[in-house]
Design a protein around this motif. Structure first.
Motif, PDB file in Angstrom:
ATOM      1  N   ALA A   1       0.848  -1.202   0.000  1.00 40.22           N
ATOM      2  CA  ALA A   1       0.000   0.000   0.000  1.00 40.22           C
ATOM      3  C   ALA A   1       0.877   1.242   0.000  1.00 40.22           C
ATOM      4  N   VAL A   2       0.477   2.238  -0.791  1.00 36.85           N
ATOM      5  CA  VAL A   2       1.238   3.483  -0.928  1.00 36.85           C
ATOM      6  C   VAL A   2       0.302   4.672  -0.734  1.00 36.85           C
ATOM      7  N   VAL A   3       0.765   5.642   0.046  1.00 42.77           N
ATOM      8  CA  VAL A   3       0.065   6.916   0.214  1.00 42.77           C
ATOM      9  C   VAL A   3       0.943   8.014  -0.383  1.00 42.77           C
ATOM     10  N   LEU A   4       0.377   8.833  -1.235  1.00 40.83           N
ATOM     11  CA  LEU A   4       1.116   9.962  -1.817  1.00 40.83           C
ATOM     12  C   LEU A   4       1.049  11.153  -0.876  1.00 40.83           C
ATOM     13  N   THR A   5       2.168  11.866  -0.730  1.00 42.93           N
ATOM     14  CA  THR A   5       2.125  13.104   0.039  1.00 42.93           C
ATOM     15  C   THR A   5       1.425  14.179  -0.797  1.00 42.93           C
ATOM     16  N   TYR A   6       0.839  15.130  -0.121  1.00 41.91           N
ATOM     17  CA  TYR A   6       0.023  16.137  -0.819  1.00 41.91           C
ATOM     18  C   TYR A   6       0.850  16.939  -1.823  1.00 41.91           C
ATOM     19  N   ARG A   7       2.049  17.334  -1.439  1.00 41.64           N
ATOM     20  CA  ARG A   7       2.861  18.159  -2.338  1.00 41.64           C
ATOM     21  C   ARG A   7       3.251  17.367  -3.581  1.00 41.64           C
ATOM     22  N   PHE A   8       3.622  16.102  -3.419  1.00 39.68           N
ATOM     23  CA  PHE A   8       3.977  15.261  -4.560  1.00 39.68           C
ATOM     24  C   PHE A   8       2.770  15.077  -5.479  1.00 39.68           C
ATOM     25  N   TRP A   9       1.617  14.846  -4.892  1.00 36.27           N
ATOM     26  CA  TRP A   9       0.397  14.655  -5.675  1.00 36.27           C
ATOM     27  C   TRP A   9       0.019  15.915  -6.447  1.00 36.27           C
ATOM     28  N   SER A  10       0.137  17.061  -5.796  1.00 35.29           N
ATOM     29  CA  SER A  10      -0.302  18.315  -6.427  1.00 35.29           C
ATOM     30  C   SER A  10       0.696  18.829  -7.454  1.00 35.29           C
ATOM     31  N   THR A  11       1.982  18.680  -7.196  1.00 33.87           N
ATOM     32  CA  THR A  11       2.983  19.228  -8.119  1.00 33.87           C
ATOM     33  C   THR A  11       3.287  18.283  -9.275  1.00 33.87           C
ATOM     34  N   THR A  12       3.306  16.978  -9.005  1.00 29.53           N
ATOM     35  CA  THR A  12       3.664  16.015 -10.050  1.00 29.53           C
ATOM     36  C   THR A  12       2.457  15.549 -10.846  1.00 29.53           C
ATOM     37  N   PHE A  13       1.312  15.377 -10.186  1.00 32.89           N
ATOM     38  CA  PHE A  13       0.129  14.831 -10.850  1.00 32.89           C
ATOM     39  C   PHE A  13      -1.020  15.823 -10.930  1.00 32.89           C
ATOM     40  N   ASN A  14      -0.740  17.081 -10.569  1.00 29.15           N
ATOM     41  CA  ASN A  14      -1.741  18.148 -10.712  1.00 29.15           C
ATOM     42  C   ASN A  14      -3.062  17.791 -10.035  1.00 29.15           C
ATOM     43  N   LYS A  15      -2.966  17.149  -8.865  1.00 30.78           N
ATOM     44  CA  LYS A  15      -4.129  16.753  -8.051  1.00 30.78           C
ATOM     45  C   LYS A  15      -5.107  15.854  -8.812  1.00 30.78           C
ATOM     46  N   ASP A  16      -4.561  14.999  -9.639  1.00 31.20           N
ATOM     47  CA  ASP A  16      -5.390  14.086 -10.426  1.00 31.20           C
ATOM     48  C   ASP A  16      -5.952  12.987  -9.519  1.00 31.20           C
ATOM     49  N   PRO A  17      -7.264  12.896  -9.332  1.00 27.92           N
ATOM     50  CA  PRO A  17      -7.836  11.864  -8.447  1.00 27.92           C
ATOM     51  C   PRO A  17      -7.738  10.454  -9.018  1.00 27.92           C
ATOM     52  N   SER A  18      -7.425  10.340 -10.307  1.00 28.98           N
ATOM     53  CA  SER A  18      -7.385   9.014 -10.919  1.00 28.98           C
ATOM     54  C   SER A  18      -6.161   8.209 -10.509  1.00 28.98           C
ATOM     55  N   VAL A  19      -5.218   8.826  -9.769  1.00 22.71           N
ATOM     56  CA  VAL A  19      -4.051   8.068  -9.297  1.00 22.71           C
ATOM     57  C   VAL A  19      -4.487   7.011  -8.287  1.00 22.71           C
ATOM     58  N   LEU A  20      -5.621   7.241  -7.644  1.00 17.70           N
ATOM     59  CA  LEU A  20      -6.108   6.304  -6.628  1.00 17.70           C
ATOM     60  C   LEU A  20      -6.385   4.941  -7.272  1.00 17.70           C
ATOM     61  N   GLY A  21      -5.865   3.903  -6.662  1.00 19.17           N
ATOM     62  CA  GLY A  21      -6.098   2.551  -7.152  1.00 19.17           C
ATOM     63  C   GLY A  21      -5.078   2.060  -8.157  1.00 19.17           C
ATOM     64  N   LYS A  22      -4.173   2.908  -8.610  1.00 16.85           N
ATOM     65  CA  LYS A  22      -3.179   2.469  -9.579  1.00 16.85           C
ATOM     66  C   LYS A  22      -2.103   1.619  -8.900  1.00 16.85           C
ATOM     67  N   THR A  23      -1.554   0.688  -9.650  1.00  9.38           N
ATOM     68  CA  THR A  23      -0.518  -0.205  -9.142  1.00  9.38           C
ATOM     69  C   THR A  23       0.850   0.283  -9.598  1.00  9.38           C
ATOM     70  N   VAL A  24       1.796   0.327  -8.668  1.00 13.44           N
ATOM     71  CA  VAL A  24       3.158   0.754  -8.972  1.00 13.44           C
ATOM     72  C   VAL A  24       4.127  -0.353  -8.574  1.00 13.44           C
ATOM     73  N   ARG A  25       5.310  -0.309  -9.170  1.00 14.53           N
ATOM     74  CA  ARG A  25       6.371  -1.238  -8.802  1.00 14.53           C
ATOM     75  C   ARG A  25       7.455  -0.469  -8.075  1.00 14.53           C
ATOM     76  N   LEU A  26       7.733  -0.874  -6.859  1.00 14.58           N
ATOM     77  CA  LEU A  26       8.717  -0.200  -6.021  1.00 14.58           C
ATOM     78  C   LEU A  26       9.964  -1.070  -5.920  1.00 14.58           C
ATOM     79  N   GLY A  27      11.103  -0.485  -6.239  1.00 14.85           N
ATOM     80  CA  GLY A  27      12.348  -1.234  -6.202  1.00 14.85           C
ATOM     81  C   GLY A  27      13.304  -0.681  -5.170  1.00 14.85           C
ATOM     82  N   SER A  28      13.849  -1.565  -4.337  1.00 12.24           N
ATOM     83  CA  SER A  28      14.875  -1.196  -3.372  1.00 12.24           C
ATOM     84  C   SER A  28      15.879  -2.340  -3.318  1.00 12.24           C
ATOM     85  N   PHE A  29      15.848  -3.154  -2.270  1.00 11.69           N
ATOM     86  CA  PHE A  29      16.668  -4.352  -2.261  1.00 11.69           C
ATOM     87  C   PHE A  29      16.053  -5.425  -3.163  1.00 11.69           C
ATOM     88  N   ASP A  30      14.760  -5.313  -3.414  1.00 12.37           N
ATOM     89  CA  ASP A  30      14.068  -6.134  -4.388  1.00 12.37           C
ATOM     90  C   ASP A  30      12.917  -5.308  -4.931  1.00 12.37           C
TER      91      ASP A  30
END
Length: 818
Positions: free
Chosen positions: A147-176
């Motif tokens: 589960a991922v929560v976007l911070t408000y500033r990231f959501w507003s500046t990068t995605f222009n407060k687009d509500p459609s980001v909700l429910g999207k699946t992302v791939r997060l890479g770190s050690f795996d």
């Protein structure tokens, strides 16, 4: 009605002397506007309530080890579990680990700074979503969905407060790599402890689920927050935490070496997030207050001069029966009119000033990023206007009822009494004293910046382009990751204008966390917990050549070091000198002895043979310090960070597009970000110091300009009032140059008195401030001396015009002036 009639009379009076009125209004606007803007900033950062629920119950818990110079040691999972089980004054504890992810599936591939939290974090912090939901207890455990929560500033500046980001699946890479779903957007709040783009649950990081993370007491990478239990106080929680911590240290002495002097403390969350900005903002508020004092002193002199010129008018009013109260009310109406207009202009100019200052203050506190102008700006401006009006109304001395006796009302002469002259000089000295304090402070900041800019880093910062190319490990072996970087460097080297490309794990100064580990060396006793610490850096062959750093002894990494059973390293000059004094370090051995190594995959504890010694590269501090660094080849690993350094003799920024296209041609999902020359990276890190210089320099320049006008005005008025005296002195044989020298000396004496008063005030203020702010330091001799010289010189120059006027007095005209 009488007061409104006074206001009307005051308006017509100032309309006849528009030049003087405009000068007073603009001077007051400057002082009031600056103070209103600074107070709005201070209120927004230090005083305005947080959005966190019951913020006075939210605390930040910190572990430190001053014995090994670690201010924030963070916490391990076993330590957090001990506190949760034993501390009763806290109703809940929330944890936050900072980690870097590569994120694919939400816009451009990018590297994001993320927080990894348990299900209790958001409830402890008292935060709410603006979209969707936040991470909760249902998202805990190894079997939970990512589960991922976007911070408000990231959501507003990068995605222009687009509500459609909700429910999207992302791939997060770190050690795996792990898949996660965007479940919500966090409300605007203070991003602490880090300004992250996303916050994810624990299952998204394999490392957080590993046995070493769960059971390793010294594997510390988490910050914790607590919420006070009902009825509990901060002091009770602090005492209980220290008691439990003492028991933990007693039960696990191996995790808390005596040399470290491990401690624990707790403070209100509000106090923690403002600690970085409190000093600079209060100093800024003090500077604005000094500007206000200077402006009021300057205006007071102008009011005094105007009152003296109106001596006849006031005397006639008194002789006709006007009481002192009526006269003072008239003066108050005039002051209120001037200060009201000045405040209105000041408040209007303060609004853009707040925007500029907010960007400046954001370097010290993230709260400034969300600063908004509100009604506080208006009432601060009104309050300052009222204070200034009352002060200015009571500055002039009123004539008595019999003042008209003996007064030649038909004469155009000006008479000033001793008290008026003294007041004018006191106000002028006050302006100079306040200007000296500001000038000395600004000089200190500017000289510090100049010293930092002139420091040699030992690297060719102008011709090296640093680019973030984080490792993508999904479906790849460690060797395949290395081969990707090797092929990337080979292709980039083939681009026109490229001299050399190399791999490193961190961009100097931009990523100033470092990886400091304990190590041991040949011929040196290994003392567990007390071994020296060195920075680990994983690099490719050619790294030192790409950065323009010389290899002092031995050689660089090359093909001979690939797949060898004899692991090799390169060490910094300081490490070689300290560990092998008066010896040849080549072919000697060092090895990692830090117990934390067991929690960091890929780092070998085997002895490594030294094949080279390089000049120190202090990539953590702007002012380079002697540094102990061990460089390992990326063939051995582990691959952390992922940064490419491109050395070019052409324009480095012209390579950004072709380098990006080259890497994306190899992997379309590969993030390629934050391209900048090392020179610009260092300049960016120096931005707070540069902004300090600009802001305090502007304050000092404004104060100096007002003070110069004040000194010139006092001397001009003095010369005008002493016209008859100068004429008599010339008639008796005095030379014009003697009058010139006398007026200039009068200005120099006022400046000297102001400098002395300012030095005394500054010394006392600094000594008092040192009791409350540990990072306050006294200005050096050079800034103080330069400030004194500048003020004295400017005062002399300001005195020249009225002095020249005194020297050109016509004797006959002066004698007829009475």
């Amino acid at each position: 009605m009488s007061f409104f009639r006074d206001l009307k009379v005051a308006f017509h009076s100032f309309w006849r002397t528009r030049g003087m009125a405009l000068t007073v209004i603009l001077t007051l606007a400057l002082g009031i506007g600056a103070n209103a803007a600074i107070f709005t900033l201070v209120r927004g950062v230090l005083l305005k309530p947080l959005v966190n629920r019951d913020e006075d119950r939210l605390i930040y818990i910190r572990q430190s080890a001053p014995g090994i110079r670690v201010d924030n040691e963070l916490f391990s999972v076993p330590e957090i579990q001990d506190f949760r089980a034993s501390v009763r004054s806290l109703s809940a504890i929330g944890d936050f680990s900072t980690i870097g992810f590569t994120m694919i599936g939400l816009g451009e591939p990018r590297e994001v700074k993320a927080g990894v939290v348990s299900g209790s974090y958001f409830d402890v912090m008292g935060l709410h979503p603006v979209l969707g939901r936040l991470i909760g207890p249902q998202d805990d455990g190894p079997n939970a969905a990512g589960a991922v929560v976007l911070t408000y500033r990231f959501w507003s500046t990068t995605f222009n407060k687009d509500p459609s980001v909700l429910g999207k699946t992302v791939r997060l890479g770190s050690f795996d790599d792990r898949a996660a779903t965007v479940i919500g957007v966090l409300e605007p709040c203070v991003p602490y402890p880090e300004d992250t783009e996303i916050i994810a649950n624990v299952v998204t990081s394999q490392h957080h689920l590993s046995a070493t993370m769960v059971t390793g007491r010294i594997h510390r990478m988490t910050e914790i927050f607590g919420r006070l239990a009902p009825g509990a106080t901060l002091e009770q929680a602090r005492a209980e935490l220290r008691s439990v911590y003492a028991t933990i240290k007693k039960d696990h002495p191996e995790a808390y070496p005596a040399k470290g002097d491990y401690r624990i403390d707790a403070k209100l969350f509000r106090d923690q997030i403002t600690v970085g900005a409190r000093t600079i903002l209060l100093v800024l508020l003090g500077a604005a207050a000094l500007v206000f004092v200077i402006a009021c002193s300057n205006v007071a002199n102008l009011i005094l001069a105007r009152t003296v010129r109106r001596e006849g008018e006031l005397a006639v009013r008194a002789a006709l029966g006007a009481s002192p109260g009526v006269l003072r009310r008239m003066l108050l109406a005039e002051s209120l009119l001037l200060c009201g207009v000045g405040a209105a202009i000041g408040v209007m100019t303060a609004q853009p000033m707040v925007a500029v200052l907010a960007r400046y203050a954001s370097r010290f506190s993230v709260r400034a990023l969300d600063l908004r102008v509100d009604s506080s700006l208006l009432w601060v401006g009104a309050a300052l206007a009222l204070v200034a009006a009352v002060v200015l109304a009571f500055v002039p001395r009123l004539p008595s009822a019999d003042a008209a006796q003996g007064l030649n009302l038909s004469s155009g002469s000006i008479r000033i009494i001793g008290s008026t002259s003294r007041r004018q000089r006191i106000f002028a000295v006050t302006q100079i004293a306040a200007s000296f304090v500001l000038l000395a402070g600004a000089s200190t900041v500017i000289t510090t910046l100049i010293e930092l800019q002139r420091i040699q880093t030992g690297m060719d910062t102008r011709h090296v382009l640093a680019i973030d190319v984080p490792p993508m490990t999904y479906g790849k072996t460690p060797q395949q990751v290395v081969e990707f970087y090797k092929e990337s460097m080979r292709r980039i080297d083939a681009l026109p204008g490229v001299n050399r490309t190399a791999f490193g794990m961190a961009v100097p100064w931009r990523e100033a966390n470092g990886l400091g580990l304990q190590f041991a060396a040949d011929g040196r006793p290994h003392i567990p917990g007390e071994d020296p610490r060195a920075q680990l850096r994983v690099i490719s062959p050619g790294f030192f050549a790409a950065l323009g750093v010389p290899i002092i002894a031995g050689r660089d990494f090359d093909e001979r070091d690939k797949n060898t059973k004899d692991p090799v390293v390169i060490v910094s000059e300081t490490l070689a000198q300290r560990m092998f004094p008066n010896q040849d370090p080549i072919n000697r051995h060092v090895y990692w002895s830090d117990p934390v190594i067991q929690f960091v995959p890929g780092i070998s504890t085997a002895p490594h043979r030294i094949i080279g010694v390089t000049a120190d590269i202090d990539d953590l501090h702007i002012a380079p310090e002697p540094t102990l660094t061990i460089y390992s080849t990326f063939e051995e690993g582990p691959i952390f960070g992922g940064r490419l350094f491109v050395h070019t003799s052409a324009n480095p920024y012209a390579l950004v597009t072709p380098v990006t296209q080259t890497i994306r041609a190899m992997s379309v999902d590969q993030p390629v970000e934050h391209a900048a020359t090392l020179e610009d990276v260092r300049a960016e890190v120096l931005t707070p110091d540069r902004l300090n210089s600009v802001v305090f320099g502007v304050f000092a320049a404004v104060a100096l300009a007002i003070a110069v006008v004040g000194v010139a005005a006092v001397l001009t008025f003095s010369v005008t009032s002493r016209t008859r005296e100068f004429g008599i002195r010339l008639a008796l044989g005095s030379k014009p140059k003697d009058l010139l020298r006398g007026v200039v000396a009068e200005g120099a004496m006022m400046a000297a008195a102001g400098v002395a008063a300012g030095a005394a005030f500054g010394l006392v203020a600094a000594r008092m401030a040192e009791r409350y702010f540990l990072d306050i330091r006294m200005p050096g001799a050079l800034p103080v001396s330069l400030s004194a010289i500048v003020l004295m010189a400017v005062a002399v120059v300001a005195s020249m015009l009225p002095a020249a006027r005194a020297a050109k007095v016509d004797i006959m005209q002066a004698l007829r002036s009475e």
